[in-house]
Design an enzyme around this catalytic site. Structure first.
Site, PDB file in Angstrom:
ATOM      1  N   ARG A  74      43.931  32.351  43.003  1.00 45.61           N
ATOM      2  CA  ARG A  74      43.531  31.112  42.342  1.00 45.61           C
ATOM      3  C   ARG A  74      42.082  30.802  42.696  1.00 45.61           C
ATOM      4  O   ARG A  74      41.675  30.927  43.853  1.00 45.61           O
ATOM      5  CB  ARG A  74      44.437  29.945  42.758  1.00 45.61           C
ATOM      6  CG  ARG A  74      45.804  29.936  42.079  1.00 45.61           C
ATOM      7  CD  ARG A  74      45.687  29.694  40.583  1.00 45.61           C
ATOM      8  NE  ARG A  74      46.968  29.635  39.881  1.00 45.61           N
ATOM      9  CZ  ARG A  74      47.549  30.654  39.305  1.00 45.61           C
ATOM     10  NH1 ARG A  74      46.998  31.865  39.390  1.00 45.61           N
ATOM     11  NH2 ARG A  74      48.681  30.503  38.641  1.00 45.61           N
ATOM     12  N   ASP A 117      38.907  37.761  39.792  1.00 44.32           N
ATOM     13  CA  ASP A 117      39.669  37.644  38.551  1.00 44.32           C
ATOM     14  C   ASP A 117      39.928  36.182  38.215  1.00 44.32           C
ATOM     15  O   ASP A 117      40.375  35.879  37.119  1.00 44.32           O
ATOM     16  CB  ASP A 117      41.007  38.384  38.674  1.00 44.32           C
ATOM     17  CG  ASP A 117      41.774  38.415  37.369  1.00 44.32           C
ATOM     18  OD1 ASP A 117      41.174  38.795  36.340  1.00 44.32           O
ATOM     19  OD2 ASP A 117      42.963  38.051  37.366  1.00 44.32           O
ATOM     20  N   GLU A 125      38.499  27.098  35.339  1.00 42.38           N
ATOM     21  CA  GLU A 125      38.655  28.081  34.263  1.00 42.38           C
ATOM     22  C   GLU A 125      39.540  27.583  33.128  1.00 42.38           C
ATOM     23  O   GLU A 125      39.639  28.236  32.092  1.00 42.38           O
ATOM     24  CB  GLU A 125      39.221  29.391  34.821  1.00 42.38           C
ATOM     25  CG  GLU A 125      40.649  29.287  35.314  1.00 42.38           C
ATOM     26  CD  GLU A 125      41.150  30.589  35.933  1.00 42.38           C
ATOM     27  OE1 GLU A 125      42.281  30.990  35.616  1.00 42.38           O
ATOM     28  OE2 GLU A 125      40.420  31.195  36.737  1.00 42.38           O
ATOM     29  N   HIS A 185      40.938  36.323  34.487  1.00 42.55           N
ATOM     30  CA  HIS A 185      42.312  36.065  34.932  1.00 42.55           C
ATOM     31  C   HIS A 185      43.288  37.011  34.232  1.00 42.55           C
ATOM     32  O   HIS A 185      44.252  36.576  33.587  1.00 42.55           O
ATOM     33  CB  HIS A 185      42.693  34.603  34.658  1.00 42.55           C
ATOM     34  CG  HIS A 185      43.783  34.095  35.571  1.00 42.55           C
ATOM     35  ND1 HIS A 185      43.885  32.791  35.955  1.00 42.55           N
ATOM     36  CD2 HIS A 185      44.839  34.734  36.164  1.00 42.55           C
ATOM     37  CE1 HIS A 185      44.928  32.622  36.738  1.00 42.55           C
ATOM     38  NE2 HIS A 185      45.530  33.791  36.878  1.00 42.55           N
TER      39      HIS A 185
END
Length: 327
Positions: A232, A256, A261, A293
């Site tokens: 996260r 990632d 986001e 992500h």
């Protein structure tokens, strides 16, 4: 059982929703868009709602409650996008899902290797036919001491995988696991910051660990440390990360996930002006890889996410215990 599905994706989820709905005798309601105050009414008459990584704030939670929703199931492991306190107040249960840990573990190892072999710069140079060697000399995994923060299913899979490279591995978790001890030594955060030249994060995001990696933590780390985050974005203080990259304290990062986001990833925003300044800064560094992500995104994981979201709601309907029920 009646289940209303928001953010229903025809191109990958549909076949699994149809398969498991038929198998479990579930009546589906479908909306291709994320849940909002404007389309919440569509869930009326459906006691169960399935979402992905969409913000469910207090206002929207209360709206679902008024419509008779009993439970919201997120088709993700993380649930920090849901206002749990609001859910408790109005009596709506919240569930998450599990999926094969191999998808994120594989992706984590890929980011590790790409980061230490300077793959971003190699690929950029190749695009313009620059095949020179200066500036792209990499490092080898067996020479790294790796700290794994979080030893749940994904963290354990990562530890198992990188043990094959011959790395020295330290692990941190509030709850120690005997399987981990076959490959790694548990240690405190400060010990990991001091000893490890690569650190990878595999924790859920909570109020307690928000900005776990902040300026103070980075200062304790080895010079040139490599940071990997497939968990996260909020686990890392982005401002502190940027400062560490600019000073050279952080040698490389494979991300990632990033802070803020929501509303960006999984949408086509190529013609939009994004107010994501930190994203632009991070993508500008030659030693930082940023992906949208995507670590979870495999055929097996999508199947698991759909199946387990449906199963979680069915367990709630039957009054049975569900290990994936958050509240």
């Amino acid at each position: 059982m009646k289940l209303f599905v928001y953010s229903y994706r025809e191109f990958d989820e549909a076949e699994f929703f149809q398969k498991f709905a038929e198998e479990y005798h579930v009546e589906l309601g479908i909306c291709h868009d994320a849940p909002t105050m404007e389309n919440a009414y569509l869930a009326e008459g459906y006691p169960y709602v399935s979402i992905i990584t969409t913000k469910i704030d207090e206002e929207l939670m209360n709206r679902f409650h008024a419509l008779g929703v009993k439970m919201i199931s997120t088709r993700t492991i993380g649930y920090d996008h849901i206002d749990l306190e609001a859910a408790r107040k109005c009596g709506i249960s919240v569930g998450n899902v599990t999926y094969s840990p191999e998808c994120v573990a594989d992706y984590t190892v890929m980011l590790m290797l790409m980061s230490i072999r300077k793959m971003k710069r190699i690929m950029q140079r190749e695009e313009i036919n620059d095949f020179s060697l200066p500036g792209i000399k990499g490092k080898e995994m067996p020479n790294f001491t790796v700290g794994v923060l979080g030893t749940g299913r994904i963290g354990r899979a990562v530890i198992r995988d990188i043990s094959g490279f011959g790395c020295k591995i330290y692990a941190y978790d509030q709850y120690e696991n005997d399987e981990v001890k076959k490959y790694a030594q548990y240690a405190s955060l400060d010990e990991i910051y001091e000893k490890c030249d690569m650190i990878t994060l595999h924790m859920p995001l909570t109020e307690a660990n928000m900005h776990l990696i902040d300026a103070e933590a980075i200062q304790k780390m080895q010079n040139g440390v490599v940071l990997i985050n497939t968990a996260r974005g909020g686990l890392i203080d982005t401002k502190a990360l940027i400062d560490g990259l600019e000073s050279g304290k952080i040698g490389a990062a494979g991300l990632d996930v990033i802070e803020d986001e929501f509303g960006m990833y999984y949408f086509d925003r190529k013609s939009d002006v994004l107010s994501k300044h930190d994203l632009y800064i991070l993508r500008g560094f030659p030693n930082v890889i940023v992906t949208p992500h995507m670590a979870f995104y495999t055929d097996q994981a999508v199947s698991d996410m759909v199946k387990h979201s449906i199963e979680s709601c069915m367990l709630h309907e039957a009054g049975k215990e569900d290990p994936c029920r958050v509240i």
